[in-house]
Structure formats: structure tokens, C-alpha cells
Write an enzyme that holds these catalytic residues in place. Structure first.
Site, PDB file in Angstrom:
ATOM      1  N   GLU A 182      -3.313   1.391 -13.602  1.00 31.53           N
ATOM      2  CA  GLU A 182      -4.440   2.329 -13.444  1.00 31.53           C
ATOM      3  C   GLU A 182      -3.842   3.651 -12.999  1.00 31.53           C
ATOM      4  O   GLU A 182      -3.390   3.772 -11.856  1.00 31.53           O
ATOM      5  CB  GLU A 182      -5.431   1.796 -12.403  1.00 31.53           C
ATOM      6  CG  GLU A 182      -6.053   0.453 -12.750  1.00 31.53           C
ATOM      7  CD  GLU A 182      -7.043   0.510 -13.899  1.00 31.53           C
ATOM      8  OE1 GLU A 182      -7.501   1.620 -14.247  1.00 31.53           O
ATOM      9  OE2 GLU A 182      -7.338  -0.547 -14.478  1.00 31.53           O
ATOM     10  N   LEU A 183      -3.829   4.660 -13.879  1.00 34.24           N
ATOM     11  CA  LEU A 183      -3.011   5.854 -13.634  1.00 34.24           C
ATOM     12  C   LEU A 183      -3.850   7.130 -13.505  1.00 34.24           C
ATOM     13  O   LEU A 183      -5.036   7.060 -13.243  1.00 34.24           O
ATOM     14  CB  LEU A 183      -1.966   5.956 -14.747  1.00 34.24           C
ATOM     15  CG  LEU A 183      -1.166   4.657 -14.991  1.00 34.24           C
ATOM     16  CD1 LEU A 183      -0.214   4.807 -16.158  1.00 34.24           C
ATOM     17  CD2 LEU A 183      -0.426   4.212 -13.739  1.00 34.24           C
ATOM     18  N   SER A 238       0.345   7.247  -9.925  1.00 35.81           N
ATOM     19  CA  SER A 238       0.550   8.312 -10.902  1.00 35.81           C
ATOM     20  C   SER A 238       1.094   7.760 -12.215  1.00 35.81           C
ATOM     21  O   SER A 238       1.706   6.684 -12.253  1.00 35.81           O
ATOM     22  CB  SER A 238       1.536   9.334 -10.331  1.00 35.81           C
ATOM     23  OG  SER A 238       2.792   8.718 -10.149  1.00 35.81           O
ATOM     24  N   PRO A 260       0.846  -1.199   0.000  1.00 35.69           N
ATOM     25  CA  PRO A 260       0.000   0.000   0.000  1.00 35.69           C
ATOM     26  C   PRO A 260       0.881   1.249   0.000  1.00 35.69           C
ATOM     27  O   PRO A 260       2.082   1.168   0.249  1.00 35.69           O
ATOM     28  CB  PRO A 260      -0.762  -0.118   1.323  1.00 35.69           C
ATOM     29  CG  PRO A 260       0.111  -0.932   2.209  1.00 35.69           C
ATOM     30  CD  PRO A 260       0.948  -1.823   1.324  1.00 35.69           C
ATOM     31  N   CYS A 270      -9.258   9.586  -8.806  1.00 36.72           N
ATOM     32  CA  CYS A 270      -8.687   9.564 -10.157  1.00 36.72           C
ATOM     33  C   CYS A 270      -9.716   9.979 -11.193  1.00 36.72           C
ATOM     34  O   CYS A 270      -9.378  10.604 -12.188  1.00 36.72           O
ATOM     35  CB  CYS A 270      -8.129   8.183 -10.461  1.00 36.72           C
ATOM     36  SG  CYS A 270      -9.313   6.854 -10.200  1.00 36.72           S
ATOM     37  N   GLU A 281      -3.130  17.021 -14.045  1.00 46.40           N
ATOM     38  CA  GLU A 281      -3.954  16.488 -12.952  1.00 46.40           C
ATOM     39  C   GLU A 281      -3.727  17.336 -11.699  1.00 46.40           C
ATOM     40  O   GLU A 281      -2.596  17.453 -11.230  1.00 46.40           O
ATOM     41  CB  GLU A 281      -3.575  15.030 -12.674  1.00 46.40           C
ATOM     42  CG  GLU A 281      -4.505  14.382 -11.665  1.00 46.40           C
ATOM     43  CD  GLU A 281      -4.176  12.901 -11.431  1.00 46.40           C
ATOM     44  OE1 GLU A 281      -2.991  12.574 -11.279  1.00 46.40           O
ATOM     45  OE2 GLU A 281      -5.126  12.097 -11.386  1.00 46.40           O
TER      46      GLU A 281
HETATM   47  P1  NAD Z   1       2.432   7.366  -6.782  1.00 48.74           P
HETATM   48  O1  NAD Z   1       2.674   6.964  -8.184  1.00 48.74           O
HETATM   49  O2  NAD Z   1       3.294   8.422  -6.198  1.00 48.74           O
HETATM   50  O3  NAD Z   1       2.562   6.108  -5.806  1.00 48.74           O
HETATM   51  C1  NAD Z   1       1.780   4.947  -5.981  1.00 48.74           C
HETATM   52  C2  NAD Z   1       2.466   3.775  -5.310  1.00 48.74           C
HETATM   53  O4  NAD Z   1       3.675   3.456  -5.997  1.00 48.74           O
HETATM   54  C3  NAD Z   1       2.880   4.017  -3.861  1.00 48.74           C
HETATM   55  O5  NAD Z   1       2.565   2.866  -3.111  1.00 48.74           O
HETATM   56  C4  NAD Z   1       4.382   4.217  -3.943  1.00 48.74           C
HETATM   57  O6  NAD Z   1       5.075   3.878  -2.765  1.00 48.74           O
HETATM   58  C5  NAD Z   1       4.721   3.261  -5.070  1.00 48.74           C
HETATM   59  N1  NAD Z   1       5.987   3.515  -5.768  1.00 48.74           N
HETATM   60  C6  NAD Z   1       6.685   4.666  -5.866  1.00 48.74           C
HETATM   61  N2  NAD Z   1       7.785   4.489  -6.646  1.00 48.74           N
HETATM   62  C7  NAD Z   1       7.787   3.194  -7.028  1.00 48.74           C
HETATM   63  C8  NAD Z   1       8.640   2.410  -7.850  1.00 48.74           C
HETATM   64  N3  NAD Z   1       9.727   2.919  -8.442  1.00 48.74           N
HETATM   65  N4  NAD Z   1       8.314   1.112  -8.057  1.00 48.74           N
HETATM   66  C9  NAD Z   1       7.205   0.586  -7.509  1.00 48.74           C
HETATM   67  N5  NAD Z   1       6.367   1.269  -6.715  1.00 48.74           N
HETATM   68  C10 NAD Z   1       6.643   2.570  -6.478  1.00 48.74           C
HETATM   69  O7  NAD Z   1       0.898   7.774  -6.725  1.00 48.74           O
HETATM   70  P2  NAD Z   1       0.091   8.386  -5.490  1.00 48.74           P
HETATM   71  O8  NAD Z   1       0.498   9.811  -5.317  1.00 48.74           O
HETATM   72  O9  NAD Z   1       0.156   7.468  -4.335  1.00 48.74           O
HETATM   73  O10 NAD Z   1      -1.424   8.317  -6.028  1.00 48.74           O
HETATM   74  C11 NAD Z   1      -2.055   9.347  -6.721  1.00 48.74           C
HETATM   75  C12 NAD Z   1      -2.162   9.008  -8.195  1.00 48.74           C
HETATM   76  O11 NAD Z   1      -2.861   7.772  -8.353  1.00 48.74           O
HETATM   77  C13 NAD Z   1      -2.957  10.021  -9.000  1.00 48.74           C
HETATM   78  O12 NAD Z   1      -2.296  10.274 -10.215  1.00 48.74           O
HETATM   79  C14 NAD Z   1      -4.285   9.314  -9.263  1.00 48.74           C
HETATM   80  O13 NAD Z   1      -4.968   9.741 -10.421  1.00 48.74           O
HETATM   81  C15 NAD Z   1      -3.826   7.896  -9.381  1.00 48.74           C
HETATM   82  N6  NAD Z   1      -4.936   6.953  -9.167  1.00 48.74           N
HETATM   83  C16 NAD Z   1      -5.426   6.272 -10.241  1.00 48.74           C
HETATM   84  C17 NAD Z   1      -6.508   5.418 -10.079  1.00 48.74           C
HETATM   85  C18 NAD Z   1      -7.085   4.657 -11.245  1.00 48.74           C
HETATM   86  O14 NAD Z   1      -7.881   3.755 -11.022  1.00 48.74           O
HETATM   87  N7  NAD Z   1      -6.721   4.984 -12.481  1.00 48.74           N
HETATM   88  C19 NAD Z   1      -7.073   5.261  -8.811  1.00 48.74           C
HETATM   89  C20 NAD Z   1      -6.552   5.962  -7.744  1.00 48.74           C
HETATM   90  C21 NAD Z   1      -5.477   6.816  -7.929  1.00 48.74           C
END
Ligand code: NAD
Length: 518
Positions: A252-253, A231, A181, A286, A385
Site C-alpha cells: 500500500e504505497l 512510500s 511500526p 495517503c 506526492e
Molecule cells: P517509508 O517508506 O519511508 O517507511 C515505511 C516503513 O518502512 C517504515 O516502518 C520504515 O522503517 C520501513 N523501511 C524503511 N526501509 C526499509 C527496508 N529497506 N525494508 C523494510 N522496511 C523498511 O514511508 P513513510 O515515510 O513512513 O510513510 C509515508 C508514505 O506512506 C507516503 O508515501 C504515504 O502515501 C504512504 N502511505 C500509504 C498508505 C496506503 O494505504 N496506500 C497509507 C499510509 C501511508
């Protein structure tokens, strides 16, 4: 709501695991500390992976019925423990009680039931008929086999829906899962994993690997498939790492969802939905409405309605049901992004009609519900975004301009169009470059677990929900069974003889050569 103190440091996985130290989990609505979790390193993840792999065959052997029993118990567990789960979600996200209850508990409970019931239907063996003459008399089967160990990496905005939720179909298919998570909101996942164990899920089948980005990267090195939500920037890294290992990934981004309001729309409904689906979860969804395009004849009336409704919203620390409408900004840097997008817009000529700044002098982190007009596509608030409680509204000449501007984005997650002419609405929805398009609604497609939910363009690869949302956790195996009384030697085999070759060529001509050229 009082800050709940969780110490889940030692509830990690199903056994002690080495860690790099603790990660404090902040309550964004109060500034207090909601708990601590370990920051697991690559060795800890490798140990968990070994445990997950060892547990998987036993879980697969439960069969669909056995797994459904556990998932249905978990559904009941979630409802019985909903107060505790909501408290945990609120404590680490700062979202309102309703945003936790309506979006997260309802989704989780629905998903346990849905996948328990539908997994055997979506994954049943399929008998296939082939037109290939060589295969006549043989039995052809398409079979879905669980991939083994699935890695799920989640964001901070919906700890139950977007982190834990994606584990449910993976488990229903017979896989083991390790969930990483977000480091910002890990407590809900730990609580849910504990609930699953109480419901009879065998040890090691669903583990939670808490940690930051490097823990996620280590997870990709150990699993058979990676399901990532977050993201677009991180999604690209995840896809590259998965490509190196040649494992499938589903992404899912981010999004920048447009809403188009046509002159014949029910403006009262459109205004209510614009406000709700841009401000719900403080805009940190998102598929929240991030930009609105309104046809000129109804622009003033629509803006007036939205202004009135937005002014009435109560923002602040949640204190139980009905206490506030808009909760906290969960992730600290998000506040800077929101402020930067608003000031960029204002510098380029936008006007702020409601809100426009962070809420000052409170313990937590909040941003005022913000309505902007006189916006255009030179502004970040219309193109990047924002992920906050902002609603920019732009006047358009007609539906054509709305469609062009809606599609003028690298993202393509969701979109919506409002019109009383639903046939025209559907025709416009079909032209929107988005994974989901709603007519006279927004976001609700997410609740239809029968429909795929996934992004177009830079919003993702693959989808969750529907048949594809569980088949992606399986490999497809083709099984061909030749009956016992088969020929000892078939006609196309060695030794090649000119007469047989000519016969076979004539057969091809008969089968494929009879059509017209054009
Ligand atoms: P983020 O990309 O910063 O982090 C997501 C997850 O990735 C975290 O658990 C983080 O620790 C992990 N992570 C970071 N670097 C990594 C790496 N190199 N390798 C593997 N894992 C790594 O995103 P966030 O800020 O937590 O979430 C917000 C984003 O999520 C927004 O852009 C939002 O639109 C998107 N989102 C998309 C959906 C969808 O269904 N499309 C749903 C919810 C959120």
C-alpha cells in the site's frame, strides 16, 4: 496536550531481546520526547520470529469463534482505553485530537468487530463443482489456510490504522504477526499489543519489532508474507526482497489523489470537502486530496469559497478536543518536501492565495494551510506526492481535460469527481485510473471495510479490506476427495491401448468440438 512520557524499552515483544540502542520518539507538536524504544537488530527479529512460529498453531486452534472472542474483547478494550490511545497517538504524531479519534479509534474499533464477524465467512471452505469429466463423483474443496507468520511494516502517518490495523485480519485468519511500526511512531503499536495481551491473546501471537529500516529488512527475511504500507520507493525494495525469498507481499504505497469539480457540482459541498480532505491530518494521508481540477465556469466561485474556508483554519499544537484544526508535520524531512514543492510551484508561476510557509517561532513543526492557483503539470506540487497541508487548484476547459490530467500520474490510489449528475459522475469515475473513485465524496471508501482498498499503478499491489484483504494472509489449498468405491483402474491409465485412446479422442470431440469456428 501535555507530552506523555512512555518508556516502552522493556515492553518489547514478549521477552527480552537484544537491541542496538534506543530510538527517541519525538512529539512533533512540542519538540519534547514522547518516549524511547529499542532499535532491534536481525538477531532479535529472528528470536521473535521463532516465538511467533511456536505460538501460531495454538492460535489457529482457537478456531474462528475463539479468535473472534479475543478480537471483540479488544474492540471493547480500545473503546474503554480510547483516551489513553488517543493521547499516545497525539504524542507521537502531533495530529489533532479529532484526527486521532475520528480516523484511528473509529477505524480500529470497527476493524476488530468486522474481522471477528467476517473472517469465518471470507475464509469458509468452498465446495466446488467441476465440468471436468474425470472428476465426476469426487468432492472438491477450496480451503484457506493461514500462511503462518505475517510481517507487517507500517508508516508514521496513521500508527493505528495503517500499522496495527493490518495486523487484525492477519490475526483473525489464524496467523501470528510481527509488526514493525515506523521508527517515528512506534508507541501506539506497543500500547495496542499490550491491550491485545490483556484481552487474552496468547504470548508470541502479536509482537512488535521496533527499529528502523534495517529492522524491517530483517523482518522480511523471517516471515511467510509481508504486508507493507509506506512510500513507493521503499515499497519497491520490499517487493524485491520478497521476490528473492519467493514470499507474497502486499503493498500500500503513495498517492497523488485528484479531485475533479464539474460546473454542475454542489460547490459549497465540493469546497468543504476539498478543504477537509486536503487538510485533515495536516494532509498526511495517503488518500488525501492533493490536486484539484475545476471547470472554467465555476473556477472563480470555487476558489473563492476554498480561500474563505482555508483562512479560518487554526493550526498549532493540539490541546484536547476542539483546540486546533490542523496539527503538526509528523516526520521532520516532510517539512522540507512541502516547502520545496511550494517554492518550485511559485518559481514556475503559481500564486499563493493562503499560507505558503512553515509556522515560525513555535516549539513544534507546523506548515500553514496553503492554497495555490495558476498551477500546471510542470510543477512538483501537481505531480509528486507532497503529503502536507497544501491544495493546488487548476482551471480546466472541460471534464475530458480533467480526466486526462487526473490520469497523468504514476500514482493511482484514490480519486474523486463532483457533479450533480451522478450517472455522468459514475461514468467518469470508471475512467479514472485509481484503486478507488468517489462521486461527490472523497476518502470515505476507506471506511467501507467490505470494499477493497488498494492502489493502481505505482500506488501499490494487492489490497486491504474485503475478501481479498484477509485471503491474502492465507494460502489456498485445493482438496480433492475420491469416494471409497472408486474404480480400481481408470480408463486413461497404463497400459495405453489404441482402442481406448480413440474412444477418449471421440469423447473430447463430442465435448469440445461442436461449436462454430466464429
Ligand atoms: P517509508 O517508506 O519511508 O517507511 C515505511 C516503513 O518502512 C517504515 O516502518 C520504515 O522503517 C520501513 N523501511 C524503511 N526501509 C526499509 C527496508 N529497506 N525494508 C523494510 N522496511 C523498511 O514511508 P513513510 O515515510 O513512513 O510513510 C509515508 C508514505 O506512506 C507516503 O508515501 C504515504 O502515501 C504512504 N502511505 C500509504 C498508505 C496506503 O494505504 N496506500 C497509507 C499510509 C501511508
Amino acid at each position: 496536550m501535555a507530552t506523555v512520557e512512555h518508556d516502552l524499552t522493556h515492553q518489547q515483544g514478549n521477552g527480552a531481546a537484544p537491541a542496538r540502542g534506543d530510538i527517541p520518539v519525538e512529539n512533533p507538536a512540542t519538540g519534547g520526547i514522547a518516549g524511547h524504544v529499542p532499535d532491534l537488530d536481525a538477531d532479535a527479529v529472528a528470536e521473535m520470529a521463532a516465538r511467533g512460529r511456536a505460538a501460531q498453531p495454538g492460535w489457529e486452534a482457537f478456531g474462528f469463534d475463539g479468535r473472534a472472542r479475543v478480537l471483540l474483547r479488544a474492540q471493547k478494550w480500545l473503546i474503554d482505553n480510547s483516551e489513553r490511545v488517543v493521547r499516545t497517538i497525539v504524542s507521537e504524531t502531533g495530529k489533532t485530537y479529532e484526527d486521532a479519534e475520528f480516523a484511528e479509534i473509529s477505524y480500529g474499533a470497527g476493524a476488530f468487530g468486522f474481522w471477528a464477524k467476517e473472517a469465518p465467512n471470507y475464509l469458509a471452505d468452498e465446495r466446488v463443482k467441476s465440468s471436468q469429466i474425470l472428476l465426476k463423483g469426487k468432492k472438491l474443496i477450496l480451503r484457506y489456510r493461514p500462511l503462518g507468520l505475517i510481517g507487517v511494516i507500517g508508516p508514521w502517518n496513521y500508527p493505528l490504522v495503517n500499522s496495527f490495523g493490518d495486523c487484525i485480519p492477519a490475526l483473525a485468519a489464524g496467523n501470528s504477526v510481527i509488526l514493525k511500526p515506523s521508527e517515528v511512531t512506534p508507541l501506539t503499536s506497543l500500547l495496542l499489543a499490550e491491550g491485545l495481551r490483556e484481552c487474552g491473546l496468547p504470548d508470541g501471537v502479536c509482537q512488535v519489532a521496533t527499529g528502523r529500516g534495517p529492522t524491517g529488512a530483517a523482518l522480511i527475511e523471517r516471515v511467510d508474507m509481508i504486508m507493507f504500507t509506506g512510500s513507493t520507493a521503499t515499497g519497491r525494495k520490499v517487493a524485491a526482497a520478497a521476490a528473492e525469498r519467493l514470499i507474497p507481499c502486499s503493498l500500500e504505497l503513495g498517492g497523488k489523489d485528484p479531485m475533479i469539480v464539474l460546473s454542475d457540482a454542489d460547490l459549497e459541498r465540493a469546497a468543504n470537502l476539498a478543504v477537509y480532505y486536503s487538510m485533515q491530518n495536516a494532509g498526511q494521508t495517503c488518500i488525501s486530496i492533493e490536486r484539484v481540477y475545476v471547470e472554467a465556469p465555476v473556477y472563480d466561485e470555487f476558489v473563492g469559497k476554498v480561500t474563505d474556508k482555508m483562512r479560518k483554519l487554526r493550526v498549532g499544537a493540539p490541546n484536547g478536543p476542539g483546540s486546533v484544526d490542523v496539527g503538526a508535520i509528523t516526520f521532520p524531512p516532510q517539512l522540507d518536501t512541502i516547502a520545496a514543492h511550494v517554492s518550485d510551484a511559485v518559481e514556475k508561476g503559481a500564486r499563493v492565495l493562503v499560507g505558503g510557509k512553515a509556522v515560525a517561532n513555535v516549539g513544534g513543526r507546523f506548515y500553514e494551510p496553503t492554497l495555490l492557483v495558476d498551477v500546471d503539470h510542470t510543477m512538483k506540487i501537481m505531480t509528486e506526492e507532497t503529503f502536507g497541508p497544501t491544495l493546488p487548484i487548476m482551471k480546466i476547459a472541460d471534464a475530458e481535460e480533467g480526466v486526462r490530467l487526473a490520469n497523468e500520474s504514476p500514482y493511482g490510489l484514490g480519486a474523486s469527481v463532483f457533479t450533480r449528475d451522478t450517472e455522468r459522475g459514475e461514468a467518469i469515475a470508471r475512467r479514472l485510473e485509481a484503486g478507488a473513485a468517489n462521486v461527490n465524496d472523497a476518502i470515505v471508501n476507506y471506511t467501507a471495510l467490505e470494499l477493497p482498498m488498494g492502489g493502481a499503478k505505482a500506488s501499490g499491489l494487492g489490497s486491504r479490506h474485503g475478501a481479498g484483504g484477509i485471503r491474502k494472509y492465507c494460502s489456498q489449498q485445493a482438496i480433492v476427495i475420491t469416494p471409497r468405491l472408486a474404480l480400481k483402474r481408470e480408463a486413461h491409465m497404463f497400459p495405453y491401448k489404441a482402442r481406448t485412446t480413440r474412444l477418449i479422442a471421440r469423447l473430447f470431440k463430442l465435448m469440445y468440438g461442436r461449436g462454430a469456428r466464429d
